[in-house]
Structure formats: structure tokens, C-alpha cells
Design a protein around this motif. Structure first.
Motif, short mmCIF file in Angstrom:
data_model
loop_
_atom_site.label_atom_id
_atom_site.label_comp_id
_atom_site.label_asym_id
_atom_site.label_seq_id
_atom_site.Cartn_x
_atom_site.Cartn_y
_atom_site.Cartn_z
N LYS A 1 0.83 -1.21 0.00
CA LYS A 1 0.00 0.00 0.00
C LYS A 1 0.87 1.25 0.00
O LYS A 1 0.57 2.23 -0.70
N ARG A 2 1.94 1.22 0.78
CA ARG A 2 2.86 2.37 0.83
C ARG A 2 3.50 2.61 -0.54
O ARG A 2 3.62 3.75 -0.99
N LEU A 3 3.88 1.53 -1.21
CA LEU A 3 4.50 1.67 -2.53
C LEU A 3 3.54 2.27 -3.54
O LEU A 3 3.93 3.11 -4.36
N GLN A 4 2.27 1.88 -3.47
CA GLN A 4 1.27 2.47 -4.36
C GLN A 4 1.11 3.96 -4.06
O GLN A 4 1.00 4.76 -4.99
N LYS A 5 1.13 4.35 -2.79
CA LYS A 5 1.02 5.76 -2.43
C LYS A 5 2.22 6.56 -2.92
O LYS A 5 2.11 7.74 -3.24
N MET A 6 3.40 5.89 -2.97
CA MET A 6 4.60 6.54 -3.49
C MET A 6 4.49 6.79 -4.99
O MET A 6 5.22 7.62 -5.53
N GLY A 7 3.60 6.06 -5.66
CA GLY A 7 3.43 6.23 -7.09
C GLY A 7 3.85 5.03 -7.93
O GLY A 7 3.73 5.06 -9.16
N PHE A 8 4.36 3.98 -7.29
CA PHE A 8 4.73 2.79 -8.04
C PHE A 8 3.48 2.10 -8.59
O PHE A 8 2.45 2.04 -7.94
N ARG A 9 3.60 1.59 -9.81
CA ARG A 9 2.59 0.70 -10.37
C ARG A 9 3.06 -0.72 -10.09
O ARG A 9 4.25 -1.01 -10.22
N ILE A 10 2.14 -1.58 -9.68
CA ILE A 10 2.51 -2.92 -9.23
C ILE A 10 1.68 -3.96 -9.98
O ILE A 10 0.48 -3.80 -10.15
N CYS A 11 2.36 -5.04 -10.37
CA CYS A 11 1.68 -6.18 -10.97
C CYS A 11 2.25 -7.45 -10.36
O CYS A 11 3.47 -7.56 -10.19
N LEU A 12 1.38 -8.37 -10.00
CA LEU A 12 1.80 -9.68 -9.50
C LEU A 12 2.02 -10.60 -10.69
O LEU A 12 1.26 -10.56 -11.66
N LEU A 13 3.07 -11.41 -10.63
CA LEU A 13 3.39 -12.33 -11.72
C LEU A 13 3.79 -13.67 -11.12
O LEU A 13 4.76 -13.75 -10.38
N THR A 14 3.03 -14.70 -11.44
CA THR A 14 3.29 -16.01 -10.86
C THR A 14 3.26 -17.11 -11.91
O THR A 14 2.50 -17.03 -12.87
N ASN A 15 4.08 -18.11 -11.69
CA ASN A 15 4.02 -19.31 -12.51
C ASN A 15 2.89 -20.22 -12.03
O ASN A 15 2.56 -21.20 -12.68
N ASN A 16 2.31 -19.88 -10.90
CA ASN A 16 1.23 -20.67 -10.32
C ASN A 16 -0.08 -20.41 -11.09
O ASN A 16 -0.11 -19.64 -12.04
N THR A 17 -1.15 -21.01 -10.64
CA THR A 17 -2.43 -20.99 -11.34
C THR A 17 -3.24 -19.71 -11.07
O THR A 17 -2.95 -18.96 -10.13
N ARG A 18 -4.29 -19.53 -11.87
CA ARG A 18 -5.22 -18.41 -11.65
C ARG A 18 -5.89 -18.54 -10.28
O ARG A 18 -6.17 -17.54 -9.62
#
Length: 162
Positions: free
Chosen positions: A53-70
Motif C-alpha cells: 500500500k505504501r509503494l502504491q502511495k509513493m506512485g509505483f505501479r505494481i503487478c503480481l506475476l506467478t508461474n502458479n495458477t489463476r
């Protein structure tokens, strides 16, 4: 191409995010299992959730990326972050899709993960900044535990650690 990460830290909580921001990194791609959450648990620890949450407030865009399933990715919907499952890291398709979703380019994107031969290799192949973190737990999928033997060998030689 070297597999050496740009940063190697104990935890996602130890990453110098302010430094990354000063280096014009605007997009952060996070692995899930053993990076943000224990591989067998459906939530992130409270400190990590607060950090995101802090990183988003700083302005970072975030995406999760996993080899695991949906299905595994869906366990993190409560974070309100975009995500991509079945990424096939170290191939770069998932990394490139994440950058497209975040609206970033290789020069302003970093990938953060616990696996040298998946996360870091994918980042190097995509020519983005790479941050390797130590896994949250030694528990892991069998094939990942097997890969860690080779990762340990590489890291001991590259970073001259015991």
C-alpha cells in the motif's frame, strides 16, 4: 548475459524502494510464492500488505506475476493489484504483459522474486532491473527445492557467501 541480480536482499521489506524511485523505476513486478507470501498460505503477512500500500502511495505501479495458477493468484485479489498467472518464467511473455498493463518500459521496470532461475532469469531476458530476495520459508514445491540446490551454488560463487 549474467544471472546476477541487480540487488540481493533478505526480504521485500529490505529493498531500497526510494533508491529505485530515484533510479526512475516506476513499475514493480512481484512474484507471489515465497516472495510476498508463504507458498502454501493464501495471504501476505501484514507488514508486506502495508508495504504494498505504501509503494502504491509513493506512485509505483505494481503487478503480481506467478508461474502458479489463476486459482492461486485469485487468493490475493484482496490486495487490489493486477496480476498474471501461468507466467512461464523464465520466459518473458508474462513480464512483457505485466509491463503493458502497468504502462511501463524495460528501463523503468523491476522484477522482484525469490528464484534465480525463474524470476531473475525472466527479468534479465526482458532487460529489466532485477531484485532477488531470500525465500520466506524453506518449504516449497519439490521441483523448486531441487532448483534451489543449483541457485545456492551460483549465489555462493557469485556473492562469495558461505
Amino acid at each position: 548475459m549474467t544471472l546476477a541480480p541487480d540487488y540481493y536482499v533478505d526480504s521485500v521489506l529490505d529493498i531500497p524502494y526510494e533508491t529505485l524511485w530515484q533510479q526512475n523505476i516506476r513499475g514493480l513486478i512481484f512474484d507471489i510464492d515465497n516472495t510476498l507470501a508463504h507458498f502454501d498460505r493464501p495471504q501476505t503477512p501484514a507488514k508486506i500488505t502495508a508495504m504494498l500500500k505504501r509503494l502504491q502511495k509513493m506512485g509505483f505501479r505494481i503487478c503480481l506475476l506467478t508461474n502458479n495458477t489463476r486459482k492461486r493468484l485469485a487468493q490475493f485479489d484482496h490486495l487490489g493489484l493486477d496480476g498474471i498467472a501461468n507466467a512461464l518464467k523464465p520466459l518473458t511473455g508474462g513480464v512483457r504483459r505485466a509491463m503493458t498493463r502497468m504502462g511501463t518500459q524495460p528501463a523503468d521496470t523491476a522484477i522482484i522474486g525469490d528464484q534465480l532461475f525463474a524470476d531473475i532469469w525472466a527479468g534479465k531476458n526482458a532487460r529489466i532491473m532485477t531484485v532477488l530476495v531470500k525465500p520466506l520459508t524453506e518449504k516449497d514445491f519439490f521441483f523448486v527445492r531441487f532448483k534451489r540446490i543449483f541457485e545456492g551454488w551460483f549465489l555462493r560463487r557469485y556473492f562469495k557467501t558461505p
